[in-house]
Motif scaffolding. Structure first.
Motif, PDB file in Angstrom:
ATOM      1  N   ALA A   1       0.842  -1.199   0.000  1.00 29.41           N
ATOM      2  CA  ALA A   1       0.000   0.000   0.000  1.00 29.41           C
ATOM      3  C   ALA A   1       0.875   1.246   0.000  1.00 29.41           C
ATOM      4  O   ALA A   1       1.897   1.296   0.700  1.00 29.41           O
ATOM      5  CB  ALA A   1      -0.899   0.002   1.231  1.00 29.41           C
TER       6      ALA A   1
ATOM      7  N   SER B   1       0.224  -4.963  -6.637  1.00 32.37           N
ATOM      8  CA  SER B   1      -1.007  -4.433  -6.038  1.00 32.37           C
ATOM      9  C   SER B   1      -1.028  -2.904  -6.013  1.00 32.37           C
ATOM     10  O   SER B   1      -2.092  -2.297  -6.167  1.00 32.37           O
ATOM     11  CB  SER B   1      -1.167  -4.995  -4.626  1.00 32.37           C
TER      12      SER B   1
ATOM     13  N   ARG C   1      -2.127  -1.856  -9.502  1.00 38.46           N
ATOM     14  CA  ARG C   1      -3.555  -2.174  -9.684  1.00 38.46           C
ATOM     15  C   ARG C   1      -4.431  -1.152  -8.956  1.00 38.46           C
ATOM     16  O   ARG C   1      -5.512  -0.811  -9.403  1.00 38.46           O
ATOM     17  CB  ARG C   1      -3.887  -3.570  -9.122  1.00 38.46           C
ATOM     18  N   GLY C   2      -3.929  -0.670  -7.816  1.00 33.29           N
ATOM     19  CA  GLY C   2      -4.702   0.266  -7.009  1.00 33.29           C
ATOM     20  C   GLY C   2      -4.679   1.697  -7.523  1.00 33.29           C
ATOM     21  O   GLY C   2      -5.426   2.547  -7.028  1.00 33.29           O
TER      22      GLY C   2
ATOM     23  N   THR D   1     -10.423  -0.881 -14.007  1.00 37.23           N
ATOM     24  CA  THR D   1     -10.107   0.553 -13.962  1.00 37.23           C
ATOM     25  C   THR D   1      -9.986   1.111 -15.387  1.00 37.23           C
ATOM     26  O   THR D   1     -10.502   2.188 -15.694  1.00 37.23           O
ATOM     27  CB  THR D   1      -8.784   0.772 -13.191  1.00 37.23           C
TER      28      THR D   1
END
Lengths: 472, 199
Positions: free
Chosen positions: A176, A209, A212-213, A241
């Motif tokens: 993150a 990730s 992708r975010g 997205t």
């Protein structure tokens, strides 16, 4: 075709092969050729040969490099040479019959903002343009790269381009992103990690990730600066997205054709087990809001860090190079970056001139004032971004805070339209290159994300936007 | 394009890594017509001060290095902007070859299409050639495209690689567009297939 697992890049490449040359080069068919107002010499090359364009229907143009951002009227460009660049694009469009989003068109803008915005840039396509930041369009799962003027002429005449197959690199960014960390910080961190020549000869696929975010705007920023790591192109596999971003845009299929397109686009992702020539792993949590201190995009550190000391350089050559950069930038070893005062702020460019960027900057500017002595500009990436921002009241926030609200174009990213800083001035800039003199002879550029640039504008110095927002 | 000659010349060293095309040709000269004097703008802001006077220790202003046809560069020479004008500036000044350990991809391609040969040699070899140029500024280097060799000022011979087709185009002065246009039927066949597949 063999059943070997293939990367996304290889799938797009294979689908566009027209023929192979005995030296191993491949003639690739170009789906979309984007043009800007610096393309006149390529048309001249065609005229000299008496050659017409092969596929005007695959060619789309908009003026961005040479048009001042304080007017939309070409006749008001004071420098006749710059005016001629804009007018020649109009003449070539009329003569050859390709689409032009001119100065009076609500779709005008920076070519790399306009392509995705109009749905011209789509997954699986090969897209070229005579501009290195064409890598931007790879965010949609296209193979998109910048070419030189002779190559532009070659594509105009043949709709094809000879290329030697590049190597592939997968950059996986897992985890993150921290508060205040944007796609701009991710790509500055990637370039600082692998170096400005770290991906020369490669096409990068960004995965993991954290990628992708990212929103589509964020992915466009990421792929945009891929060229700053030396790569030919950057790509992100199309997903929900991507489809959500594209659906309903002007040049995107509708109805059953849309469903068929999405099904085709889903199959573009790299196959499990596909091999890359090089793999790099980046920990998303390790990325901070990042600022450049030197005169290459790789010279970047966390905003709460210090200017590096040439004495710690691993070689004499590197030491001399660092010292030259510090001399040019007017910085001292060990200096806190957050102490460095700025004269100008530029928010815009094909890197960070999209609506999400302007929202982030406005979030910082809201209720604050540009510091005394600082000149701050917001230059939307396109006329459409400008209208959207105005509909959301962002222009009012910027104007109330003392920012200039300008028309769409490349503007101070490279200053070809005459918009440059004065020698010695220091600019906090959301653009993509901090090369010596990039924003004018003797001008010092610090690259950063839009919220950080807005924070620099209201404080008068480079600022950790996280601290500013905590302080309220 | 004129056929590429066998080159023998002094070698002008630009001994820095990551020299970008904004240095080679600053953006404010990008609007110049193709036939303008791009050579006069080469490295303009490193070569001249704001008042137009020469920066004495910039290589192009050193007496021995004013008119070289071979340039020596560091890693990632001519990275950054795709501007072909950077090649036109090098060529306009008189350069016909650049020897470096690595190049910005687009610059190398642009060079091949304009008679400016990008020659990749190992970093240690280029570093030695730069040291030779500084020690003996009038030492001559030979670039032989036919034989694909560089002969350094100290007489050592170094082979280099180049795409065979690009080599043929340079040696014979062929331009790629004519070659591609001769494959018109292949392109048309591809377009028919493309229309059927609707992509």
């Amino acid at each position: 075709m063999s059943d070997e697992p293939r990367t996304m890049f290889e799938k797009v490449w294979d689908r566009h092969r027209v023929l192979e040359r005995e030296d191993g080069q491949t003639l690739l068919y170009v789906d979309r050729h984007l043009l800007h107002d610096g393309t006149a010499p390529a048309f001249e090359m065609l005229r000299v040969r008496g050659q017409k364009m092969r596929a005007p229907g695959r060619t789309f143009a908009t003026p961005d490099h040479y048009m001042p951002t304080n007017t939309r009227i070409a006749a008001e460009i004071p420098d006749p040479a710059l005016r001629e660049m804009v007018l020649s694009l109009e003449r070539n469009a009329a003569a050859e019959g390709f689409a032009l989003y001119g100065l009076d068109d609500p779709r005008q803008g920076i070519v790399h903002v306009v392509g995705p915005e109009l749905g011209l840039s789509q997954p699986g396509m090969i897209i070229v343009c005579g501009d290195s930041h064409t890598s931007t369009h790879g965010a949609l799962g296209a193979l998109a790269f910048g070419i030189g003027m002779t190559e532009v002429a070659h594509v105009l005449a043949t709709q094809c381009l000879w290329q030697r197959k590049p190597k592939t690199m997968r950059i996986g960014i897992e985890g993150a992103l921290g508060a205040g960390v944007t796609a701009k910080d991710v790509i500055l961190h990637v370039i600082a990690t692998i170096g400005t020549a770290g991906a020369t000869g490669h096409v990068i696929e960004y995965a993991g990730s954290a990628v992708r975010g990212l929103s589509m705007e964020g992915r466009l920023t990421l792929c945009n600066m891929t060229i700053e790591a030396g790569a030919r192109a950057g790509m992100v596999a199309p997903d929900e997205t991507t489809f959500g971003f594209l659906e309903g845009r002007e040049n995107v299929p509708t109805g059953a054709a849309w469903d068929a397109a999405v099904a085709r686009w889903r199959s573009l992702a790299s196959d499990p087990g596909a091999l890359f020539d090089r793999v790099v792993e980046i920990d998303a949590a390790a990325i901070a809001p990042t600022v450049t201190w030197g005169t290459s995009p790789q010279e970047a550190v966390a905003v709460d860090g210090r200017v590096p000391d040439p004495a710690t350089a691993p070689s004499a050559g590197r030491r001399a190079e660092m010292q030259e950069m510090l001399d040019y930038m007017g910085l001292s070893p060990g200096q806190l970056l957050a102490e460095v005062a700025v004269d100008r702020v530029f928010i815009g460019s094909c890197t960070n001139g999209r609506i999400e960027d302007l929202r982030a900057a406005a979030g910082v500017a809201r209720g604050r004032q540009v510091a005394a002595g600082v000149t701050a500009w917001v230059v939307p990436g396109s006329a459409q971004v400008k209208r959207q921002a105005e509909a959301e009241g962002l222009d009012r926030i910027f104007r109330d805070a003392g920012f200039a609200w300008r028309e769409a174009g490349c503007s101070m990213c490279l200053g070809t339209n005459g918009e440059i800083g004065a020698p010695g001035e220091r600019i906090a800039s959301t653009s993509n290159r901090n090369f010596r003199g990039r924003q004018g002879p003797g001008v010092r550029t610090h690259l950063m994300n839009p919220a950080m640039a807005a924070a620099a504008a209201v404080t008068g110095h480079i600022t950790d936007v996280r601290r500013l927002m905590e302080a309220g | 394009m004129e056929p590429f000659p066998r080159l023998r010349s002094i070698a002008v060293p630009f001994a820095r890594d990551n020299i970008d095309t904004d240095q080679i040709l600053p953006a404010r000269f990008l609007h110049l017509a193709r036939d303008a004097d791009h050579g006069a703008c080469l490295f303009r802001d490193l070569r001249y001060r704001g008042d137009g006077s020469e920066v004495e220790d910039f290589p192009l202003n050193r007496p021995a290095w004013r008119s070289g046809r071979i340039a020596l560069g560091g890693e990632n020479f001519a990275c950054g902007s795709s501007r072909e004008n950077a090649v036109w500036a090098m060529h306009g000044h008189g350069f016909r070859a650049v020897i470096a350990p690595s190049f910005g991809d687009i610059f190398a391609q642009n060079g091949l299409k304009n008679g400016l040969l990008p020659v990749r040699l190992p970093a240690a070899t280029v570093a030695a050639m730069i040291a030779q140029a500084e020690a003996m500024p009038d030492g001559e280097v030979t670039v032989d495209l036919e034989a694909q060799t560089v002969t350094a000022a100290d007489g050592t011979i170094h082979p280099f690689e180049i795409d065979p087709f690009a080599r043929k185009c340079l040696l014979e002065g062929i331009d790629e567009m004519s070659f591609t246009l001769s494959h018109n039927e292949d392109i048309a066949a591809f377009e028919r297939r493309l229309g059927r597949e609707n992509f």
